[in-house]
Design a protein around this motif. Sequence first.
Motif, PDB file in Angstrom:
ATOM      1  N   SER A   3       0.845  -1.188   0.000  1.00  0.00           N
ATOM      2  CA  SER A   3       0.000   0.000   0.000  1.00  0.00           C
ATOM      3  C   SER A   3       0.879   1.237   0.000  1.00  0.00           C
ATOM      4  O   SER A   3       1.982   1.250   0.557  1.00  0.00           O
ATOM      5  N   LEU A   4       0.411   2.290  -0.634  1.00  0.00           N
ATOM      6  CA  LEU A   4       1.180   3.518  -0.757  1.00  0.00           C
ATOM      7  C   LEU A   4       0.888   4.447   0.407  1.00  0.00           C
ATOM      8  O   LEU A   4      -0.243   4.551   0.872  1.00  0.00           O
ATOM      9  N   THR A   5       1.920   5.149   0.872  1.00  0.00           N
ATOM     10  CA  THR A   5       1.693   6.199   1.844  1.00  0.00           C
ATOM     11  C   THR A   5       1.057   7.380   1.132  1.00  0.00           C
ATOM     12  O   THR A   5       1.084   7.485  -0.100  1.00  0.00           O
ATOM     13  N   SER A   6       0.495   8.301   1.912  1.00  0.00           N
ATOM     14  CA  SER A   6      -0.130   9.480   1.299  1.00  0.00           C
ATOM     15  C   SER A   6       0.885  10.269   0.484  1.00  0.00           C
ATOM     16  O   SER A   6       0.592  10.760  -0.605  1.00  0.00           O
ATOM     17  N   LEU A   7       2.118  10.391   1.002  1.00  0.00           N
ATOM     18  CA  LEU A   7       3.142  11.139   0.277  1.00  0.00           C
ATOM     19  C   LEU A   7       3.496  10.442  -1.025  1.00  0.00           C
ATOM     20  O   LEU A   7       3.586  11.067  -2.089  1.00  0.00           O
ATOM     21  N   GLN A   8       3.703   9.112  -0.960  1.00  0.00           N
ATOM     22  CA  GLN A   8       4.032   8.372  -2.177  1.00  0.00           C
ATOM     23  C   GLN A   8       2.914   8.463  -3.199  1.00  0.00           C
ATOM     24  O   GLN A   8       3.158   8.612  -4.397  1.00  0.00           O
ATOM     25  N   LEU A   9       1.690   8.383  -2.707  1.00  0.00           N
ATOM     26  CA  LEU A   9       0.554   8.439  -3.618  1.00  0.00           C
ATOM     27  C   LEU A   9       0.509   9.777  -4.331  1.00  0.00           C
ATOM     28  O   LEU A   9       0.292   9.854  -5.538  1.00  0.00           O
ATOM     29  N   PHE A  10       0.762  10.856  -3.610  1.00  0.00           N
ATOM     30  CA  PHE A  10       0.674  12.156  -4.263  1.00  0.00           C
ATOM     31  C   PHE A  10       1.851  12.445  -5.174  1.00  0.00           C
ATOM     32  O   PHE A  10       1.721  13.180  -6.148  1.00  0.00           O
ATOM     33  N   LEU A  11       3.008  11.837  -4.889  1.00  0.00           N
ATOM     34  CA  LEU A  11       4.082  11.911  -5.872  1.00  0.00           C
ATOM     35  C   LEU A  11       3.666  11.210  -7.156  1.00  0.00           C
ATOM     36  O   LEU A  11       3.935  11.681  -8.264  1.00  0.00           O
ATOM     37  N   LEU A  12       2.978  10.065  -6.987  1.00  0.00           N
ATOM     38  CA  LEU A  12       2.481   9.349  -8.159  1.00  0.00           C
ATOM     39  C   LEU A  12       1.444  10.172  -8.901  1.00  0.00           C
ATOM     40  O   LEU A  12       1.481  10.303 -10.129  1.00  0.00           O
ATOM     41  N   LEU A  13       0.517  10.765  -8.156  1.00  0.00           N
ATOM     42  CA  LEU A  13      -0.534  11.556  -8.790  1.00  0.00           C
ATOM     43  C   LEU A  13       0.048  12.733  -9.551  1.00  0.00           C
ATOM     44  O   LEU A  13      -0.386  13.064 -10.649  1.00  0.00           O
ATOM     45  N   SER A  14       1.043  13.379  -8.955  1.00  0.00           N
ATOM     46  CA  SER A  14       1.564  14.600  -9.563  1.00  0.00           C
ATOM     47  C   SER A  14       2.436  14.325 -10.767  1.00  0.00           C
ATOM     48  O   SER A  14       2.710  15.222 -11.554  1.00  0.00           O
ATOM     49  N   THR A  15       2.909  13.070 -10.931  1.00  0.00           N
ATOM     50  CA  THR A  15       3.803  12.771 -12.045  1.00  0.00           C
ATOM     51  C   THR A  15       3.162  11.899 -13.108  1.00  0.00           C
ATOM     52  O   THR A  15       3.809  11.508 -14.065  1.00  0.00           O
ATOM     53  N   THR A  16       1.874  11.588 -12.952  1.00  0.00           N
ATOM     54  CA  THR A  16       1.202  10.761 -13.954  1.00  0.00           C
ATOM     55  C   THR A  16       1.167  11.478 -15.298  1.00  0.00           C
ATOM     56  O   THR A  16       0.892  12.660 -15.372  1.00  0.00           O
ATOM     57  N   ARG A 177     -14.050   0.825  -0.837  1.00  0.00           N
ATOM     58  CA  ARG A 177     -14.538   0.130   0.350  1.00  0.00           C
ATOM     59  C   ARG A 177     -13.650  -1.070   0.666  1.00  0.00           C
ATOM     60  O   ARG A 177     -13.278  -1.840  -0.223  1.00  0.00           O
ATOM     61  N   VAL A 178     -13.333  -1.231   1.946  1.00  0.00           N
ATOM     62  CA  VAL A 178     -12.391  -2.282   2.330  1.00  0.00           C
ATOM     63  C   VAL A 178     -12.929  -3.675   2.021  1.00  0.00           C
ATOM     64  O   VAL A 178     -12.151  -4.605   1.781  1.00  0.00           O
ATOM     65  N   ASP A 179     -14.252  -3.832   2.003  1.00  0.00           N
ATOM     66  CA  ASP A 179     -14.810  -5.156   1.730  1.00  0.00           C
ATOM     67  C   ASP A 179     -14.762  -5.509   0.250  1.00  0.00           C
ATOM     68  O   ASP A 179     -14.961  -6.679  -0.119  1.00  0.00           O
ATOM     69  N   LEU A 180     -14.466  -4.518  -0.612  1.00  0.00           N
ATOM     70  CA  LEU A 180     -14.496  -4.771  -2.055  1.00  0.00           C
ATOM     71  C   LEU A 180     -13.222  -4.350  -2.783  1.00  0.00           C
ATOM     72  O   LEU A 180     -13.065  -4.664  -3.961  1.00  0.00           O
ATOM     73  N   ALA A 181     -12.322  -3.646  -2.113  1.00  0.00           N
ATOM     74  CA  ALA A 181     -11.152  -3.097  -2.800  1.00  0.00           C
ATOM     75  C   ALA A 181     -10.322  -4.187  -3.472  1.00  0.00           C
ATOM     76  O   ALA A 181     -10.041  -4.126  -4.677  1.00  0.00           O
ATOM     77  N   GLU A 182      -9.913  -5.195  -2.716  1.00  0.00           N
ATOM     78  CA  GLU A 182      -9.043  -6.241  -3.258  1.00  0.00           C
ATOM     79  C   GLU A 182      -9.827  -7.319  -4.001  1.00  0.00           C
ATOM     80  O   GLU A 182      -9.354  -7.865  -4.996  1.00  0.00           O
ATOM     81  N   TYR A 248     -10.184   8.806  -8.963  1.00  0.00           N
ATOM     82  CA  TYR A 248      -8.806   8.666  -9.439  1.00  0.00           C
ATOM     83  C   TYR A 248      -7.854   8.276  -8.310  1.00  0.00           C
ATOM     84  O   TYR A 248      -6.978   7.417  -8.469  1.00  0.00           O
ATOM     85  N   THR A 249      -8.023   8.897  -7.142  1.00  0.00           N
ATOM     86  CA  THR A 249      -7.149   8.585  -6.013  1.00  0.00           C
ATOM     87  C   THR A 249      -7.341   7.145  -5.554  1.00  0.00           C
ATOM     88  O   THR A 249      -6.367   6.435  -5.269  1.00  0.00           O
ATOM     89  N   LEU A 254      -4.647   1.565  -5.670  1.00  0.00           N
ATOM     90  CA  LEU A 254      -4.545   0.146  -6.025  1.00  0.00           C
ATOM     91  C   LEU A 254      -3.564  -0.087  -7.171  1.00  0.00           C
ATOM     92  O   LEU A 254      -3.346  -1.232  -7.577  1.00  0.00           O
ATOM     93  N   GLY A 255      -2.995   0.999  -7.706  1.00  0.00           N
ATOM     94  CA  GLY A 255      -2.015   0.867  -8.773  1.00  0.00           C
ATOM     95  C   GLY A 255      -2.580   0.971 -10.168  1.00  0.00           C
ATOM     96  O   GLY A 255      -1.945   0.530 -11.129  1.00  0.00           O
ATOM     97  N   PHE A 256      -3.771   1.603 -10.321  1.00  0.00           N
ATOM     98  CA  PHE A 256      -4.415   1.653 -11.630  1.00  0.00           C
ATOM     99  C   PHE A 256      -4.774   3.078 -12.039  1.00  0.00           C
ATOM    100  O   PHE A 256      -5.810   3.321 -12.656  1.00  0.00           O
ATOM    101  N   GLY A 257      -3.898   4.019 -11.718  1.00  0.00           N
ATOM    102  CA  GLY A 257      -4.146   5.402 -12.091  1.00  0.00           C
ATOM    103  C   GLY A 257      -4.079   5.656 -13.582  1.00  0.00           C
ATOM    104  O   GLY A 257      -4.479   6.727 -14.048  1.00  0.00           O
ATOM    105  N   ASP A 258      -3.586   4.670 -14.352  1.00  0.00           N
ATOM    106  CA  ASP A 258      -3.492   4.843 -15.802  1.00  0.00           C
ATOM    107  C   ASP A 258      -4.741   4.384 -16.537  1.00  0.00           C
ATOM    108  O   ASP A 258      -4.816   4.504 -17.765  1.00  0.00           O
TER     109      ASP A 258
END
Length: 472
Positions: A3-16, A177-182, A248-249, A254-258
Amino acid sequence: MKSLTSLQLFLLLSTTVFNLFSSTAAIGVNYGMVADNLPSPTEVANFIKSKTIFDSVKIFDTNPNVLRAFANTGITMTVTIPNGEIPNLANEGAASAWVNANIQPFHPQTKIKYISIGNEIVLLGNPAHINGLVPAMIALTEALRKAGPQFQDIKVTSAHALNMFQGLTVPSLARFRVDLAETFFKPVLQFHQQNKSPFMINPYPYFELNVMSDNIDYAVFRKTPGVFDPTSKKTYSNALDSLLDKTYTAMSALGFGDVDIVIGETGWPSLGDPGNKAAGMDNAASYNGHLIRKIVSGAGTPLMPNRKFETYIFALFNENQKPGPIAEKNWGLFQPDFSPVYTSGALRDGPQPNLGNPGFDAEVKPGQPLPKPVQPMPSPPAANAKKFCVPKPEATDAQLQNNLDYACGQGIDCRPIQAGGVCVEPATVRCRAGFAMNSYFKSKLGVDSACDFGGTGQLTTVDPSYGNCRYV
């Protein structure tokens, strides 16, 4: 995947890199037909092609008359498979038979772009539909491949309501939702990533007003101070951007921002019941007028700047036979005689709406934090298990038959009241309609207005279950 930290996630978001997505956006419309006064499909196709800005149409079935009417128009079509057919379509033979019957006779003369398998299945909550979606998507894609190269440009998707997020949060922290995410959303998004098909969502700010402190101006794109997300340091000037960025977030976590995002339904009703301050022509004109301008502009969102979203406005016509609150009949841009309900900007050479200062393309400084909800989010269906929707005693069989047809047409599981089902007896319209009305009511999270059915439904705390027939 970790799982991504909030910081890692936003680095990903900002560089997509957003040039993965189309540089143009389709403006489409949902063509519903729950009415007894609509023009013929041929007239509708001619009107859309010659008079409107729409280059794509989404329908809620595979009506052959509609598909034939749009042949050789250049307008792309999205067709929909009812929720109840999902489990069967996981079978390759059944999927091929469906393609042979519903796609091959029409495409490519009628340009079918998407097949939506089901509609809002997570909201409706039928486990057989949820568990069967990805196998059905895979089988249908394989059936299209086997049908020939001319069918391989058709993409398979499914439209999702936005009850898919875990709790209330700012866009930058949204998660499925945690019951459906994975177990559900990850396989769905893997399918889309592998097949280059879009994740289709139905964002409706109108239905989110209760978690926005009833901030109608913010919901319909009027200028407001904005809503500040302290994690991303982004300010949201309208509700739609917030809903898109939540999606999008959650996808990116989950690794599918593309994976591309398509707006399958969004809109605003022009008339509502007395006391409904949100539904009205001014608000509908503001929402849909700004929506069209926003999509065409390619303004994107705070986390997805300069991105164009293929969008289908709900809906083309007012539909006079839809049950429920008055608003349910009044989502249309046009009356059945093709006259505009209000000025939206949907006519190619028609007048443009007077939108004033829009709430999406102006620079907005950080405003107030996200408002706290004035009432809790609707509880999931299980929390409403002691509230049931039943027909009023004075409702006629004709009215109840309309309710039955409508409810079962919305994707709820009506097999219990069909031949061999546990609720098929007594075989009266009233009993079968009662089961369907209650199932529809529960599918809408037990919101009281979902039991109105044009004044023929009423709520009760008396469980109408009997024998093996359970009203859940």
